[in-house]
Design an enzyme around this catalytic site. Structure first.
Site, PDB file in Angstrom:
ATOM      1  N   HIS A 244       0.833  -1.202   0.000  1.00  0.00           N
ATOM      2  CA  HIS A 244       0.000   0.000   0.000  1.00  0.00           C
ATOM      3  C   HIS A 244       0.874   1.262   0.000  1.00  0.00           C
ATOM      4  O   HIS A 244       0.450   2.318  -0.458  1.00  0.00           O
ATOM      5  CB  HIS A 244      -0.909   0.029   1.230  1.00  0.00           C
ATOM      6  CG  HIS A 244      -2.002  -0.982   1.187  1.00  0.00           C
ATOM      7  ND1 HIS A 244      -1.828  -2.272   1.629  1.00  0.00           N
ATOM      8  CD2 HIS A 244      -3.281  -0.905   0.738  1.00  0.00           C
ATOM      9  CE1 HIS A 244      -2.962  -2.948   1.469  1.00  0.00           C
ATOM     10  NE2 HIS A 244      -3.850  -2.137   0.926  1.00  0.00           N
ATOM     11  N   ASP A 317      -4.560  -5.469  -8.276  1.00  0.00           N
ATOM     12  CA  ASP A 317      -4.752  -4.835  -6.984  1.00  0.00           C
ATOM     13  C   ASP A 317      -4.912  -3.344  -7.259  1.00  0.00           C
ATOM     14  O   ASP A 317      -4.678  -2.863  -8.373  1.00  0.00           O
ATOM     15  CB  ASP A 317      -3.563  -5.122  -6.068  1.00  0.00           C
ATOM     16  CG  ASP A 317      -3.930  -5.047  -4.592  1.00  0.00           C
ATOM     17  OD1 ASP A 317      -5.003  -4.499  -4.265  1.00  0.00           O
ATOM     18  OD2 ASP A 317      -3.148  -5.540  -3.749  1.00  0.00           O
TER      19      ASP A 317
END
Length: 599
Positions: A244, A317
């Protein structure tokens, strides 16, 4: 040019044919629909977007402002009208979109979005997705939705039947509110105790166990009526960077990849998994260029499509994560991911830029029209398989009865009861006798400590709760020690108290403070029970603790199971699905499969 009615009729024909033969979904009706789609409509199908607000047509001023900021329109329905995307992903208020308030509201939002999609010229319904992994770490629907145990808890339970039922319950409740695709199960094998992003989201460290329970979950999600998504390919289980925020590198050789990372994905493919999600990780043994897997043709097309012979949907993702944005600008990331082999592009930053970049790449020939059609075909094939062309809408009133149904809640508790692991009971303190006593509940988590305290209180104990936070200050440690003086027993909840800084190798500030809290409580001479409420590795830095349990999560069911184990109402059956290493790296403190029982 076909009318919407004639195109919709053709797609219903796809459903009828595919019901008799799954492979028929690739046949003439889908191809006919593709031929009559414009280039812009095809490119729209590639994108999965987020929308702000709790209703498709009426939103708050704040939600409208956010939609305007991202898309230049105000409402979720207008976002669908503008881009005709293939999918929408729901989030909670923690990220901003605030899509998920109650079963009826979610179902109404889903119906409104599907209405916006199906009134377009082609009438193509949406894949509506979210991340409902189970457990307490990555979950979107909260109460009244049933909180099933997470992956590592299921790994401790070792039951394929429990894994399948857990996924079936989640899938059934998602389906009831119009969410037809779940970004789960996590298929990563967590072989690195320092992994900052996977941990309890993984079944464990054993590829065979992970493969078995991932396959069972794929079946369970399908039983529940939703598309399953195995993630994060080719494996995110041996990283020390959170994708992330940065770009991790997996240093596994081809042999290690084959032995460790790929078995769960192979098992999912054998079970007919609908979708596989990519990882923003570098894997130089397959792609020496250093491109993240999401943008790597050798990994997505060569390894996944070629070696593993997977022909289902590949989704990225989130493209707004640091592992993607740190290397690829907004106009580059979606094009490179698509060229690598991805079919759907999730959360592309700067949607206008991303959409036009892909559109321009097709127009220029950088992306062939045949390659575009291949991805659109996979998207439509999945929508057909899930019955969305036949009826994309749900019954909002029924959703209220399905979500959190009594049998779901009972099953969640029964499964949770089979996952708690008693790692250490050197003093023979457990199980606790039912005699009344004064108990201090302290440690991490306002809700967690309160819930533990309430469960203990219901068993006739006098309870004091002193929550100390994720990084206890000295003042809070002193307050807990003072409270312990007047009690007969101390129960401490910890959360990643073994975490170390990846650069220095020393405990993080949070871990060091939690370790100091436990040491101070042990010094009082009172009996102390420590429960690791997230990753089970905390005991590696708390070796002087005589009594230690692992719950792998802090859902209400996990906490109830913990207290049932404390009082001997449930015999602990969970077995460690990971090895607990010694803090000095000299070997195993507790091996894979360790776990104590009563009697």
């Amino acid at each position: 040019m076909w009318s919407r009615v004639s195109v919709a009729a053709a797609t219903v024909g796809v459903l009828v044919v595919s019901a008799a033969s799954p492979s028929a979904a690739t046949g003439k009706p889908v191809d006919r629909l593709i031929r009559h789609m414009s280039l812009e409509e095809k490119v729209g199908q590639l994108f999965v977007v987020e929308v702000f607000g709790q209703d498709a047509d009426t939103v708050s001023a704040a939600a409208a402002a956010n939609n305007q900021r991202l898309y230049g329109v105000s409402t979720p329905a207008q976002v669908i009208d503008k881009y005709q995307p293939g999918g929408v992903i729901y989030f909670t208020a923690a990220r901003g979109p605030d899509n998920l308030q109650s079963p009826r509201q979610i179902a109404t939002l889903s119906n409104g979005l599907q209405a916006a999609a199906t009134r377009q010229r082609t009438g193509i319904p949406l894949l509506i997705s979210t991340d409902q992994e189970g457990g307490a770490v990555v979950t979107r629907l909260s109460a009244p939705a049933t909180a099933m145990p997470g992956n590592m808890a299921l790994g401790a339970g070792r039951s394929r039947a429990d894994a399948r039922r857990s996924a079936e319950v989640i899938g059934t409740e998602l389906d009831a509110v119009g969410i037809n695709q779940n970004y789960a199960p996590v298929a990563d094998v967590n072989v690195n105790p320092a992994n900052p992003v996977i941990g309890v989201r993984s079944v464990g460290e054993d590829p065979g166990l992970v493969a078995d329970l991932v396959a069972a979950q794929v079946d369970g999600y399908h039983d529940g009526g939703v598309a399953a998504v195995a993630k994060h390919f080719p494996g995110h289980g041996d990283t020390t960077v959170d994708s992330h925020f940065g770009l991790p590198e997996v240093t596994h050789t081809r042999a290690q990849l084959k032995a460790i990372d790929l078995p769960p994905f192979r098992a999912a493919i054998r079970r007919g998994v609908d979708t596989i999600m990519t990882a923003h990780v570098v894997l130089r043994s397959i792609d020496p260029s250093g491109a993240p897997a999401t943008m790597s043709k050798p990994i997505l097309t060569g390894l996944l499509r070629g070696d593993l012979r997977y022909d289902g949907l590949i989704v990225t993702d989130a493209l707004d994560m640091g592992g993607a944005t740190g290397t690829y600008p907004p106009e580059v990331a979606p094009v490179e991911a698509f060229k690598a082999g991805a079919d759907q592009l999730v959360l592309a930053p700067q949607m206008d830029v991303a959409y036009n970049a892909v559109l321009d790449a097709v127009r220029s020939g950088e992306i062939s029209k045949r390659r575009l059609d291949d991805s659109v075909r996979r998207i439509l094939r999945l929508k057909t398989k899930r019955g969305l062309f036949a009826d994309p809408f749900v019954d909002a009133a029924l959703a209220e009865k399905v979500v959190g149904a009594p049998d779901h809640l009972l099953d969640a508790q029964a499964i949770s009861d089979r996952t708690t692991t008693l790692v250490k009971n050197d003093a023979g303190l457990l199980p606790l006798a039912p005699d009344p006593r004064d108990v201090l509940v302290t440690g991490w988590g306002v809700t967690t400590t309160a819930t533990i305290g309430a469960a203990i209180s219901r068993r006739g104990q006098t309870v004091t709760v002193v929550e100390t936070g994720l990084t206890p200050t000295q003042a809070r440690i002193d307050a807990a020690v003072a409270a312990a003086a007047a009690t007969d027993l101390v129960v401490v909840s910890t959360n990643n108290a073994a975490n170390v800084d990846a650069t220095t190798g020393l405990p993080t500030a949070s871990a060091a403070a939690q370790q100091a809290l436990v040491a101070a409580l042990l010094a009082t001479g009172k009996p102390v029970v420590v429960s690791g409420m997230r990753n089970p590795y905390d005991i590696s830095r708390l070796t002087t603790v005589p009594t230690y349990l692992a719950t792998y999560g802090y859902t209400a069911g996990s906490i109830e199971a913990l207290v049932r184990v404390l009082f001997g109402e449930v015999n602990p059956r969970g077995r460690l699905p990971v090895t607990i290493p010694r803090a000095d790296g000299t070997g195993a403190l507790y091996p894979f499969g360790h776990g104590l029982s009563y009697g």
